[in-house]
Design an enzyme around this catalytic site. Structure first.
Site, mmCIF file in Angstrom:
data_model
loop_
_atom_site.group_PDB
_atom_site.id
_atom_site.type_symbol
_atom_site.label_atom_id
_atom_site.label_comp_id
_atom_site.label_asym_id
_atom_site.label_seq_id
_atom_site.Cartn_x
_atom_site.Cartn_y
_atom_site.Cartn_z
ATOM 1 N N GLU A 282 0.706 -1.172 -0.101
ATOM 2 C CA GLU A 282 0.073 0.086 -0.095
ATOM 3 C C GLU A 282 0.827 1.309 0.078
ATOM 4 O OE1 GLU A 282 -3.119 2.107 3.030
ATOM 5 O OE2 GLU A 282 -2.108 0.489 3.774
ATOM 6 N N LYS B 198 -9.677 3.335 -2.608
ATOM 7 C CA LYS B 198 -10.052 2.612 -1.408
ATOM 8 C C LYS B 198 -11.325 3.225 -1.023
ATOM 9 C CE LYS B 198 -8.413 2.058 3.158
ATOM 10 N NZ LYS B 198 -7.414 2.275 4.204
ATOM 11 N N CYS C 248 -5.411 -2.072 3.027
ATOM 12 C CA CYS C 248 -5.466 -1.969 4.339
ATOM 13 C C CYS C 248 -6.578 -2.932 4.965
ATOM 14 C CB CYS C 248 -5.172 -0.669 4.927
ATOM 15 S SG CYS C 248 -4.676 -0.302 6.526
#
Length: 530
Positions: A291, A356, A409
């Site tokens: 990430e 995201k 995440c």
């Protein structure tokens, strides 16, 4: 000393002694979580919680408030011991955020403990003597944990059901009932020994509850063993993964001047031989970086894309995390920033992007962003205005591999909320940067939750983490390959095949919600008849 004699001081405890016992029981329950995974510890801590509620005998609202207090202290101990590692994030830039560390480390557990308090208050409102109170506690805490996982933006981290997922054989039950079903089972099983302290004349056959708890554990173990034995790991033909774990210092990820050093590290590490027969990155069909890999906007750095093109062989694709920014309008200077995943071809072309969707409060954005920024506050990532959320979750087509579901995440910690409607993906790619949290229990807990999502969905998970723990997980939660926490390295692995959708992937939380709802009707009816 008998169990009855042991329980009496706990039942009769009052004031600060009762609060201390509840706090220590909550903190002790974290022994069942990674990296320790001492799940039998819950056979000690949860019966203590039952006995504390037994002692909350003040009439009417007094007893409910006393139980809520017990729940808050238990939850505060549980979350303080289980989430201490969040404080590490405030030390990455200690000059800016260090002063917030004591507030963050205590305020979040204190807030989360409110949900446990609500659960204990609900349990006490329907409390009756005997074994039925074991199921009452399990139903109440399942409700409060579900609410914690959904309220506001949701935070199901370290839900009580995870205490049963350390052993792979017990974790397989997640394929049937999911995390919230496991939460009910865990509380009911671990609380069952509390019945042994009941007086025989008041509660005949006190052994029935713990005996049933043992039977449930045995059934879970047999089911898990059978499922694991019947489903060996199979692999996708022609797909060879290489996961790069750079172990990059967190402050370098925000330092643009470190751009060249970061790229050189990534390129050299990605092409490192992993064995005597290895040819480096040329052996891989898919290279995976973690990430937010770069201290710059990748799409705006043509030299970085050129470096990637030189690294990749004609048959190799890069999957990497990166920040991305776009102008709100062509003539505007206002940028919208996204935490994204890029799929990049061997010629440096960006094939697809995922933004995201589920952002981290205070990490990637601030609630009431403009107001709090006007007070001088900022989120940990220091992006002016915070990150924007993506529009939706979606699968991505990847050359030379079946379709994948990208998750960034902690998006992977939300049960029954990761796979979009429509075509089912073949694998999950979870890119993360747990470097915020140092060498602590946080990354181990994160890995555990990724394993449980694999079991629930019947999908393999490929996890690339900046500082670890990077791993390839098969659809039954078995870790096929991994890199240790706090170490740089590369890992080569085949891609596990998905399996048929498990019952939980098909039905979701509906059956557990119906069961708990029906149980509450029984509990309330029984309570009103007393």
């Amino acid at each position: 000393m008998t169990l009855i004699q042991l329980s009496h001081p706990i039942v009769l405890a009052w004031g600060w002694r009762r609060a201390l016992i509840a706090f220590l029981s909550g903190a002790g329950s974290t022994l069942a979580l990674p990296p320790i995974d001492l799940w039998p510890a819950m056979f000690v801590t949860i019966p203590v919680l039952v006995w504390l509620v037994d002692g909350a005998t003040t009439p009417r609202w007094g007893g409910i408030l006393a139980a809520a207090s017990i729940g808050w202290w238990f939850g505060f101990g549980y979350f303080l011991a289980g989430l201490y590692w969040i404080g590490y994030a405030f030390l990455v830039d200690a000059k800016t955020f260090g002063w917030l560390l004591p507030f963050a480390v205590t305020a979040l557990p204190a807030g989360l403990a409110v949900f446990t308090a609500l659960g204990l208050a609900l349990a006490r409102a329907a409390w009756t003597p005997g074994a039925m109170r074991i199921l009452t506690l399990a139903a109440a805490l399942t409700v409060s944990e579900w609410v914690r996982g959904h309220a506001l933006t949701g935070f199901p981290w370290n839900a009580l059901g995870y205490t049963l997922t350390g052993p792979a054989v017990l974790a397989q039950t997640a394929s049937v009932v999911g995390l919230w079903g496991l939460t009910f089972i865990a509380v009911a099983v671990f609380a069952s020994p509390a019945a042994l302290a009941d007086e025989e004349r008041e509660t005949p056959h006190v052994w029935i509850a713990p005996a049933l708890g043992g039977v449930v554990l045995a059934v879970l173990a047999v089911f898990g063993n059978t499922r694991l034995a019947a489903t060996p790991t199979a692999f996708v033909d022609g797909v060879r993964l290489r996961i790069m774990q750079p172990d990059l210092p967190q402050d370098d990820k925000f330092n643009y001047s470190a751009k060249r050093a970061v790229m050189e590290r990534y390129l050299a590490l990605s092409d490192r031989a992993s064995g005597p027969q290895s040819s480096g990155v040329r052996d891989a069909t898919h290279l995976i970086w973690p990430e937010s890999a770069f201290p710059f906007l990748l799409a705006r750095e043509p030299d970085a894309l050129a470096d990637i093109a030189k690294l990749l062989a004609p048959r190799t694709v890069l999957i990497t995390g990166a920040a991305r920014a776009i102008e709100s309008q062509p003539s505007s200077k206002t940028l919208h920033a996204y935490n994204s995943i890029y799929v990049i071809d061997h010629d440096g072309s960006i094939l697809s992007v995922y933004d995201k969707v589920h952002l981290v409060p205070f990490g990637e954005y601030l609630p009431f962003q403009s107001f709090l920024e006007s007070l001088g506050l900022m989120q940990l990532t220091k992006v002016p205005g915070g990150f924007d959320r993506g529009d939706r979750r979606r699968t991505l087509a990847v050359p030379n591999a079946p379709s994948m579901l990208p998750l960034i995440c902690y998006e992977i910690v939300f049960p029954n909320d990761i796979v979009p409607a429509g075509a089912r993906p073949h694998w999950i790619v979870n890119l993360t940067n747990d470097g915020w949290f140092g060498v602590s229990s946080g990354p181990y807990q994160h890995l555990q939750q990724a394993r449980v999502r694999a079991i629930e969905e019947g999908l393999p998970v490929v996890r690339a983490a900046n500082t670890g723990i990077s791993a390839v997980i098969d659809p039954l939660g078995r870790v096929i390959a991994s890199l240790p926490l706090g170490a740089e390295g590369v890992m080569d692995s085949s891609l596990p095949q998905r399996i048929e959708s498990p019952l939980y992937a098909r039905l979701g939380d509906g059956p557990v919600e119906v069961f708990v709802g029906a149980l509450w009707i029984v509990i309330v009816v029984r309570r009103t008849r007393r």
